[in-house]
Design a protein around this motif. Structure first.
Motif, short mmCIF file in Angstrom:
data_model
loop_
_atom_site.label_atom_id
_atom_site.label_comp_id
_atom_site.label_asym_id
_atom_site.label_seq_id
_atom_site.Cartn_x
_atom_site.Cartn_y
_atom_site.Cartn_z
N VAL A 14 -2.07 14.73 2.30
CA VAL A 14 -1.05 16.02 2.55
C VAL A 14 -0.56 16.38 0.95
CG1 VAL A 14 0.43 15.02 3.99
CG2 VAL A 14 1.27 14.39 1.92
N GLY A 15 -2.11 16.08 0.24
CA GLY A 15 -2.19 16.73 -1.10
C GLY A 15 -1.44 16.48 -1.72
N TYR A 16 -0.98 15.65 -2.13
CA TYR A 16 -0.34 14.40 -3.19
C TYR A 16 -1.17 14.18 -4.50
CZ TYR A 16 4.39 14.82 -2.09
OH TYR A 16 5.68 15.44 -1.49
N VAL A 17 -0.96 13.59 -5.36
CA VAL A 17 -2.07 13.26 -6.50
C VAL A 17 -1.53 12.41 -7.67
CG1 VAL A 17 -3.62 14.00 -8.38
CG2 VAL A 17 -3.88 15.25 -6.49
N CYS A 18 -2.16 11.17 -7.63
CA CYS A 18 -1.11 10.57 -8.88
C CYS A 18 -1.77 11.36 -10.38
CB CYS A 18 -1.76 9.08 -8.66
SG CYS A 18 -1.13 7.69 -9.34
N GLY A 19 -0.04 11.13 -11.24
CA GLY A 19 -1.00 11.69 -12.17
C GLY A 19 -1.25 10.32 -13.84
N LYS A 20 -1.78 11.36 -14.98
CA LYS A 20 -2.02 10.00 -15.46
C LYS A 20 -0.51 8.61 -16.20
CE LYS A 20 -5.86 11.28 -17.20
NZ LYS A 20 -7.26 10.87 -17.37
N GLU A 48 -0.51 5.00 0.67
CA GLU A 48 -1.43 5.90 -0.44
C GLU A 48 -2.41 7.14 0.31
OE1 GLU A 48 -4.43 4.76 -3.40
OE2 GLU A 48 -3.19 3.65 -3.13
N GLU A 49 -2.42 6.42 1.29
CA GLU A 49 -3.77 7.21 2.46
C GLU A 49 -3.32 8.58 2.40
OE1 GLU A 49 -4.14 4.34 6.23
OE2 GLU A 49 -5.85 4.60 4.59
N GLY A 75 0.93 -0.79 -0.06
CA GLY A 75 0.23 -0.10 -0.23
C GLY A 75 0.63 1.47 -0.18
N PHE A 76 2.05 1.18 -0.45
CA PHE A 76 3.16 2.83 -0.13
C PHE A 76 2.89 3.14 -1.19
CE2 PHE A 76 4.21 0.58 3.41
CZ PHE A 76 4.60 1.53 4.38
N VAL A 77 2.91 4.23 -1.54
CA VAL A 77 3.20 5.36 -2.84
C VAL A 77 4.59 6.38 -2.90
CG1 VAL A 77 1.07 4.93 -3.67
CG2 VAL A 77 2.19 7.39 -2.48
N TRP A 78 5.10 6.03 -3.33
CA TRP A 78 6.66 7.13 -3.73
C TRP A 78 6.25 7.98 -3.93
CZ3 TRP A 78 11.37 7.07 -2.18
CH2 TRP A 78 12.40 8.34 -2.58
N ALA A 79 6.43 9.25 -3.54
CA ALA A 79 5.62 11.06 -3.13
C ALA A 79 6.31 11.59 -2.27
CB ALA A 79 4.31 10.78 -2.94
N GLY A 80 7.12 12.67 -2.62
CA GLY A 80 7.58 13.76 -2.41
C GLY A 80 9.44 13.09 -1.36
N GLY A 81 9.81 11.76 -2.69
CA GLY A 81 10.90 11.95 -1.99
C GLY A 81 11.12 10.66 -1.32
N GLU A 82 10.03 10.68 -1.02
CA GLU A 82 9.51 9.09 0.69
C GLU A 82 8.47 8.12 0.33
OE1 GLU A 82 8.43 10.42 4.36
OE2 GLU A 82 8.29 11.85 3.33
N TRP A 83 8.43 7.16 0.63
CA TRP A 83 7.81 6.15 0.65
C TRP A 83 6.59 6.71 2.07
CZ3 TRP A 83 7.09 2.67 -3.63
CH2 TRP A 83 8.07 2.79 -4.38
N MET A 84 5.65 6.12 1.03
CA MET A 84 4.37 6.82 1.99
C MET A 84 3.00 5.70 1.40
SD MET A 84 4.36 10.70 1.84
CE MET A 84 3.09 11.13 2.71
#
Length: 525
Positions: free
Chosen positions: A203-209, A197-198, A186-195
């Motif tokens: 904190v405002g991240y969105v998955c692009g196309k 998804e929820e 359930g992790f995604v790469w966002a803001g230079g770290e693994w987070m």
């Protein structure tokens, strides 16, 4: 004229960018029997598996786990139909009169390395548990994250979620940046770290196309390269583990055979542990601290100590399953009437529960056995499991030998709050009327939260006295009865009668008061 030319160029480039983002990404879709979908490009196959190249790398999928394949052109195929299409076509026999066409010599492409599969050659006539043990041995011998991710994928296909979680934990220990393992947990790469998804969305991240998580106008930091490491140091899991009681004994070695186990004795417990002498001593300190808190919490029952509990702590989950004859999915077991508790050393489940949690939960049952005396059929499930959930959520300082009851974990409270708001929680009436055999996680959440509210959370002494009086009634009835072993039953209506007699309230009124308390709890979001 120059301005018009620049404007036209800008609009044309903008059109290309928009076209890129709105154009669909065609991919093959593999539908599995467990309901999951795998998207990617089919790049190979053999008699055992289908090889799919996903954005996380090549993933082998056992043919027996596939229901249907949807190709990128929309064509739907059964596994048999796809096998037939992918089978090599027989070569055309050469015509002796036909002269071979001369072609310029081409450089041969290097042969594509076939990805080894963990499940190749597995005997499917064996039971799932036997297959799991064989695959686990294979993964241990290979010793890399890919092997354990493949094991986790197989476990999910066999509905063995607990084993899948353990395999993914092992994969992340070997390689904290393994994308496949991160995605499955359930992790995604966002803001230079693994987070999670929820958390990323919060904190405002969105998955692009393009599948990249970013904030508006943010430059995306590249993902770290996958590495082979033995222990994670600064991963998100570690933050969870700190909350569950991080301790250096969880970084100990492989331990010793059970025949060379370490034994520690105290007034109330005999601990057998084949991890290390230090681990056995730490576990003993935790158990004695728990016993002290049990005695304090249930002091009104005036219980007499009967016999010390033998606590067997195995060095691994696999040894625990095999030696203790435990079915997969269980993390610990207490045997009523036999004063014996069995568990393993390490982490368990999605919330990273440690052995401390398992001991706190199951040792509660040993203390309760001082009044149950093996007569499990005389005590309603909620009265027994509710207190175990409370102790399993305690703050434990293993070095100081200190246990502090704090209510339920944030995870349980959040889950319960959301369920109450949606009207999908296990109501108090439902929990009281359900025997232990019919319990799911929602029952434990309600029973634990309600028990905590009675003994402490409400800050009203009359509710704790109500709980104590109820237990004393059950003990008195059990002492007069004969036999009564078996599963923990449903409440026979005694608690509702006691509520009406002691508080002049209905059970519904009491539940309404309790729900208001739960919804008002701050989980620190």
């Amino acid at each position: 004229m120059k301005v018009k030319t620049l404007s036209f160029t800008f609009l044309f480039l903008l059109f290309l960018v928009v076209l890129f983002f709105i154009s669909p990404v065609f991919a093959d879709t593999i539908l599995r029997k467990d309901g999951r979908e795998v998207k990617g490009k089919i790049v190979g196959s053999n008699d055992q598996w289908l090889l799919v190249k996903t954005k996380y790398g090549e993933v082998p999928i056992d043919w027996s786990l596939i229901v249907k394949i949807i190709r990128d052109n929309g064509e739907e195929l059964t596994p048999e139909e796809l096998k037939a299409k992918m089978a090599p076509k027989p070569e055309k026999e050469p015509d002796p009169e036909e002269k071979p066409e001369e072609k310029p010599e081409e450089k041969k492409k290097p042969p594509v390395r076939k990805k080894p599969t963990l499940t190749a050659g597995i005997d499917k006539n064996k039971s799932p548990r036997e297959q799991y043990r064989e695959l686990l041995d294979r993964a241990d011998k290979i010793g890399d994250a890919d092997a354990f991710v493949e094991l986790a994928d197989w476990c999910l296909g066999m509905k063995m979620e607990s084993e899948a979680n353990l395999a993914l934990q092992r994969a992340l220990e070997l390689d904290p940046n393994h994308e496949g393992a991160r995605e499955m947990t359930g992790f995604v790469w966002a803001g230079g770290e693994w987070m999670l998804e929820e958390d990323a969305r919060d904190v405002g991240y969105v998955c692009g196309k393009d599948g990249v998580w970013r904030k508006t106008g943010e430059k995306v930091k590249p993902k770290p390269r996958e590495k082979r490491v033995k222990r994670p140091e600064d991963t998100p899991e570690e933050e969870v583990r700190k909350k569950r009681g991080k301790h250096e004994i969880f970084r100990s070695g492989k331990g010793v055979p059970w025949s060379h186990r370490f034994t520690e004795n105290s007034a109330h417990y005999t601990v057998n542990c084949n991890v290390s002498r230090r681990a056995a001593q730490v576990y003993m300190r935790v158990l004695e601290a728990l016993y002290k808190e049990y005695s304090k919490t249930l002091s009104a029952l005036n219980l007499t100590f009967r016999e010390s509990c033998v606590v067997n702590i195995h060095r691994s989950y696999e040894e625990f399953l095999e030696t203790a004859d435990i079915k997969p999915g269980m993390s610990a077991r207490y045997e009523y009437g036999r004063d014996r508790l069995t568990t393993f050393h390490g982490w368990f489940g999605k919330e990273s529960y440690t052995t401390f949690y398992m001991l706190a939960h199951e040792a509660t049952h040993h203390f309760q056995d001082l009044f149950i005396k093996g007569k499990t059929g005389a005590f309603p499930a909620w009265a027994i499991e509710g207190l175990a959930v409370v102790f399993g959520s305690a703050d434990i300082d293993a070095d100081k030998g200190k246990v502090v009851l704090v209510g339920l974990t944030d995870g349980r409270i959040k889950r319960l709050q959301n369920a109450i708001k949606k009207g999908k929680h296990a109501t108090l009436n439902r929990v009281l009327r359900t025997p232990k055999s019919g319990w799911i996680s929602a029952h434990y959440d309600t029973a634990g939260a309600f028990t905590w509210w009675l003994i402490s959370g409400s800050k009203d002494k009359k509710y704790k006295k109500l709980y104590e009086k109820y237990l004393l009634q059950l003990i008195e009835a059990a002492d007069k009865s004969k036999g009564q072993g078996g599963d923990f039953p449903a409440d026979d209506g005694s608690f509702a009668l006691l509520v009406a007699d002691s508080l002049k309230k209905t059970l519904d009124e009491l539940e309404e008061e309790w729900e208001k308390y739960v919804l008002g709890l701050d989980t620190g979001e």
